[in-house]
Design a protein around this motif. Structure first.
Motif, PDB file in Angstrom:
ATOM      1  N   THR A 133      -4.954   8.966  -1.586  1.00 14.21           N
ATOM      2  CA  THR A 133      -3.989   7.714  -1.428  1.00 14.21           C
ATOM      3  C   THR A 133      -4.499   6.960   0.000  1.00 14.21           C
ATOM      4  OG1 THR A 133      -2.641   9.254  -0.055  1.00 14.21           O
ATOM      5  CG2 THR A 133      -2.012   8.823  -2.406  1.00 14.21           C
ATOM      6  N   TRP A 157       2.248   1.758  -3.604  1.00 18.57           N
ATOM      7  CA  TRP A 157       1.237   2.100  -4.048  1.00 18.57           C
ATOM      8  C   TRP A 157       0.907   3.732  -3.990  1.00 18.57           C
ATOM      9  CZ3 TRP A 157      -3.602   4.142  -2.786  1.00 18.57           C
ATOM     10  CH2 TRP A 157      -4.615   4.121  -3.882  1.00 18.57           C
ATOM     11  N   ALA A 158       0.827   4.144  -2.716  1.00 19.20           N
ATOM     12  CA  ALA A 158       0.214   5.477  -2.530  1.00 19.20           C
ATOM     13  C   ALA A 158       1.441   6.488  -2.984  1.00 19.20           C
ATOM     14  CB  ALA A 158       0.070   5.624  -0.869  1.00 19.20           C
ATOM     15  N   ASN A 159       2.789   6.097  -2.696  1.00 14.33           N
ATOM     16  CA  ASN A 159       3.793   7.075  -3.232  1.00 14.33           C
ATOM     17  C   ASN A 159       3.563   7.200  -4.657  1.00 14.33           C
ATOM     18  OD1 ASN A 159       4.835   7.340  -0.608  1.00 14.33           O
ATOM     19  ND2 ASN A 159       6.350   5.839  -0.850  1.00 14.33           N
ATOM     20  N   TYR A 211       0.550  -1.146  -0.017  1.00 11.78           N
ATOM     21  CA  TYR A 211       0.066   0.048  -0.114  1.00 11.78           C
ATOM     22  C   TYR A 211       0.909   1.140   0.024  1.00 11.78           C
ATOM     23  CZ  TYR A 211      -1.869   4.007   2.460  1.00 11.78           C
ATOM     24  OH  TYR A 211      -2.295   5.307   2.627  1.00 11.78           O
ATOM     25  N   TYR A 229      -6.535   2.175  -2.053  1.00  9.75           N
ATOM     26  CA  TYR A 229      -5.804   0.757  -2.491  1.00  9.75           C
ATOM     27  C   TYR A 229      -6.603  -0.359  -2.553  1.00  9.75           C
ATOM     28  CZ  TYR A 229      -2.147  -2.695  -1.450  1.00  9.75           C
ATOM     29  OH  TYR A 229      -1.662  -4.114  -1.521  1.00  9.75           O
ATOM     30  N   ARG A 231       1.100   6.938  -6.582  1.00  8.52           N
ATOM     31  CA  ARG A 231      -0.076   7.633  -7.139  1.00  8.52           C
ATOM     32  C   ARG A 231       0.322   9.416  -6.894  1.00  8.52           C
ATOM     33  NH1 ARG A 231      -5.817   6.175  -7.437  1.00  8.52           N
ATOM     34  NH2 ARG A 231      -5.979   8.232  -6.923  1.00  8.52           N
ATOM     35  N   LEU A 232       0.892   9.472  -5.687  1.00 13.24           N
ATOM     36  CA  LEU A 232       1.361  10.724  -5.428  1.00 13.24           C
ATOM     37  C   LEU A 232       2.527  11.154  -6.461  1.00 13.24           C
ATOM     38  CD1 LEU A 232       1.458  13.375  -3.521  1.00 13.24           C
ATOM     39  CD2 LEU A 232       3.322  12.168  -2.250  1.00 13.24           C
ATOM     40  N   ARG A 267       2.311  12.202   3.219  1.00 11.31           N
ATOM     41  CA  ARG A 267       1.651  12.470   2.079  1.00 11.31           C
ATOM     42  C   ARG A 267       0.438  13.343   2.497  1.00 11.31           C
ATOM     43  NH1 ARG A 267       3.064   6.663   1.466  1.00 11.31           N
ATOM     44  NH2 ARG A 267       1.056   6.221   2.544  1.00 11.31           N
ATOM     45  N   THR A 300       2.334   8.003   5.178  1.00  5.40           N
ATOM     46  CA  THR A 300       0.741   8.341   5.374  1.00  5.40           C
ATOM     47  C   THR A 300       0.636   9.861   5.822  1.00  5.40           C
ATOM     48  OG1 THR A 300      -0.049   6.036   5.256  1.00  5.40           O
ATOM     49  CG2 THR A 300      -1.511   7.862   6.020  1.00  5.40           C
TER      50      THR A 300
END
Length: 185
Positions: free
Chosen positions: A167, A23-25, A20, A172, A27-28, A150, A147
């Motif tokens: 994010t 993935w979030a990084n 996750y 996710y 997306r950012l 972000r 988190t």
């Protein structure tokens, strides 16, 4: 669950949390690459003076805690901090993304060669002393730290008149389900 017991689904979730985080990084970074380059370096009033400095801090943290999880002694870690800090300075979005991708690849390698994601560890901080903990707790700390920052980046983008990018962990999970359903077809 009883205190002190760990089951395999908890450990799988710990590993999934790092997925996750990556993935979030990503997306950012996808979002940041769509914005004007000056947004990345613009001075704002926040936890860090710019988006780029926030991501540089996140990168340093990734490298630092990857070393902690690899059980590298502090005497070997601390001399590397200035190099990791310098490595992330003055980068554009694409260059910073490559640094994060390299760190994630190394982190995944560490996870692959760590058979027990809940192994007991003792970490020592120069100011706070020793902490008896587990590999999985430190890994969750890395994800939680990402988190938090972000979220800082989203606030910085809004200060500059730009939207953030979702994010949240739930997004996710939805994306994973959609990807799985497409693969199953």
């Amino acid at each position: 669950m009883l205190k002190g017991t760990v089951n395999s689904s908890m450990l799988q979730q710990t590993d999934q949390l790092y997925d996750y985080h990556v993935w979030a990084n990503e997306r950012l970074f996808n979002h940041l690459e769509e914005l004007p380059e000056d947004v990345f370096h613009a001075e704002v009033t926040s936890v860090f003076p710019s988006v780029s400095q926030t991501l540089a801090h996140m990168y340093l943290f990734e490298r630092l805690y990857m070393s902690v999880l690899a059980e590298i002694p502090n005497e070997e870690i601390f001399p590397k901090i200035p190099g990791w800090t310098e490595e992330a300075q003055g980068k554009n979005v694409s260059e910073m993304r490559r640094l994060f991708a390299g760190a994630a690849e190394q982190f995944y390698e560490l996870l692959r060669r760590t058979p027990d994601l809940d192994k007991a560890m003792t970490i020592t901080h120069p100011n706070y002393g020793s902490l008896g903990t587990h590999f999985s707790d430190i890994l969750r700390h890395v994800v939680n730290h990402g988190t938090y920052h972000r979220g800082n980046v989203t606030a910085m983008l809004r200060q500059q008149g730009y939207a953030g990018v979702p994010t949240d962990y739930m997004f996710y999970l939805v994306q994973r389900q959609q990807d799985s359903e497409m693969f199953d077809r």
